[in-house]
Design a protein around this motif. Structure first.
Motif, PDB file in Angstrom:
ATOM      1  N   ASP A 215       0.793  -1.224   0.000  1.00  0.00           N
ATOM      2  CA  ASP A 215       0.000   0.000   0.000  1.00  0.00           C
ATOM      3  C   ASP A 215       0.827   1.276   0.000  1.00  0.00           C
ATOM      4  O   ASP A 215       0.309   2.338   0.248  1.00  0.00           O
ATOM      5  N   GLU A 216       2.111   1.206  -0.292  1.00  0.00           N
ATOM      6  CA  GLU A 216       2.962   2.393  -0.157  1.00  0.00           C
ATOM      7  C   GLU A 216       2.619   3.511  -1.131  1.00  0.00           C
ATOM      8  O   GLU A 216       2.675   4.674  -0.784  1.00  0.00           O
ATOM      9  N   ALA A 217       2.270   3.208  -2.369  1.00  0.00           N
ATOM     10  CA  ALA A 217       1.971   4.258  -3.351  1.00  0.00           C
ATOM     11  C   ALA A 217       0.544   4.170  -3.869  1.00  0.00           C
ATOM     12  O   ALA A 217       0.131   5.003  -4.668  1.00  0.00           O
ATOM     13  N   ALA A 218      -0.228   3.207  -3.419  1.00  0.00           N
ATOM     14  CA  ALA A 218      -1.555   2.960  -3.983  1.00  0.00           C
ATOM     15  C   ALA A 218      -2.532   4.110  -3.768  1.00  0.00           C
ATOM     16  O   ALA A 218      -3.320   4.437  -4.655  1.00  0.00           O
ATOM     17  N   ALA A 219      -2.504   4.748  -2.619  1.00  0.00           N
ATOM     18  CA  ALA A 219      -3.447   5.833  -2.328  1.00  0.00           C
ATOM     19  C   ALA A 219      -3.194   7.059  -3.196  1.00  0.00           C
ATOM     20  O   ALA A 219      -4.108   7.832  -3.467  1.00  0.00           O
ATOM     21  N   ALA A 220      -1.959   7.236  -3.669  1.00  0.00           N
ATOM     22  CA  ALA A 220      -1.613   8.411  -4.471  1.00  0.00           C
ATOM     23  C   ALA A 220      -1.948   8.244  -5.946  1.00  0.00           C
ATOM     24  O   ALA A 220      -1.814   9.173  -6.729  1.00  0.00           O
ATOM     25  N   SER A 221      -2.401   7.060  -6.338  1.00  0.00           N
ATOM     26  CA  SER A 221      -2.731   6.788  -7.737  1.00  0.00           C
ATOM     27  C   SER A 221      -4.024   7.503  -8.127  1.00  0.00           C
ATOM     28  O   SER A 221      -4.770   7.974  -7.287  1.00  0.00           O
ATOM     29  N   ASP A 222      -4.304   7.561  -9.413  1.00  0.00           N
ATOM     30  CA  ASP A 222      -5.540   8.172  -9.909  1.00  0.00           C
ATOM     31  C   ASP A 222      -6.266   7.177 -10.798  1.00  0.00           C
ATOM     32  O   ASP A 222      -5.814   6.951 -11.921  1.00  0.00           O
ATOM     33  N   PRO A 223      -7.365   6.580 -10.348  1.00  0.00           N
ATOM     34  CA  PRO A 223      -7.982   6.713  -9.031  1.00  0.00           C
ATOM     35  C   PRO A 223      -7.163   5.974  -7.976  1.00  0.00           C
ATOM     36  O   PRO A 223      -6.324   5.140  -8.323  1.00  0.00           O
ATOM     37  N   PRO A 224      -7.419   6.275  -6.696  1.00  0.00           N
ATOM     38  CA  PRO A 224      -6.714   5.556  -5.638  1.00  0.00           C
ATOM     39  C   PRO A 224      -6.937   4.048  -5.772  1.00  0.00           C
ATOM     40  O   PRO A 224      -8.059   3.601  -5.981  1.00  0.00           O
ATOM     41  N   LEU A 225      -5.834   3.266  -5.679  1.00  0.00           N
ATOM     42  CA  LEU A 225      -5.918   1.826  -5.882  1.00  0.00           C
ATOM     43  C   LEU A 225      -6.291   1.083  -4.604  1.00  0.00           C
ATOM     44  O   LEU A 225      -5.765   1.359  -3.536  1.00  0.00           O
TER      45      LEU A 225
END
Length: 106
Positions: A43-53
């Motif tokens: 989950d290290e970069a997933a929230a910053a994705s578009d859309p959040p992963l």
């Protein structure tokens, strides 16, 4: 690869693979989560994705602490020690990439 609820699902590890796949998906005009559900491991970069992963979040600190404690115990008493078993399951963090809201479930 499979289908659920009319959406394609892919299981591919690694941020680089996810980004490469997202670029191909955008070229084909597929929407997330409408046509495609995307789940990330770690989950290290997933929230910053578009859309959040949506992400499977491993318990890295707990696993590291348990491994260190077992290694130190073995070093302190090098005689034969019994095999240890423990459970260190991940947490699912559902986000917009699968049609969910940001929430964590164990």
């Amino acid at each position: 690869m499979g289908q659920q609820n009319g959406r394609r699902q892919y299981g591919r590890p690694g941020l680089q693979n996810r980004l490469r796949h997202r670029l191909r998906q955008r070229d084909r005009r597929l929407t997330v989560p409408g046509d495609l559900a995307v789940v990330s491991y770690d989950d290290e970069a997933a929230a910053a994705s578009d859309p959040p992963l949506t992400a499977v979040r491993p318990q890295k600190r707990r696993l590291g602490a348990l491994a260190a404690a077992m290694a130190l115990a073995r070093m302190a008493d090098p005689a034969e020690r019994p095999v240890h078993a423990f459970s260190c399951g991940p947490t699912l963090v559902a986000r917009a990439s699968c049609g969910g809201e940001d929430r964590a479930s164990a």
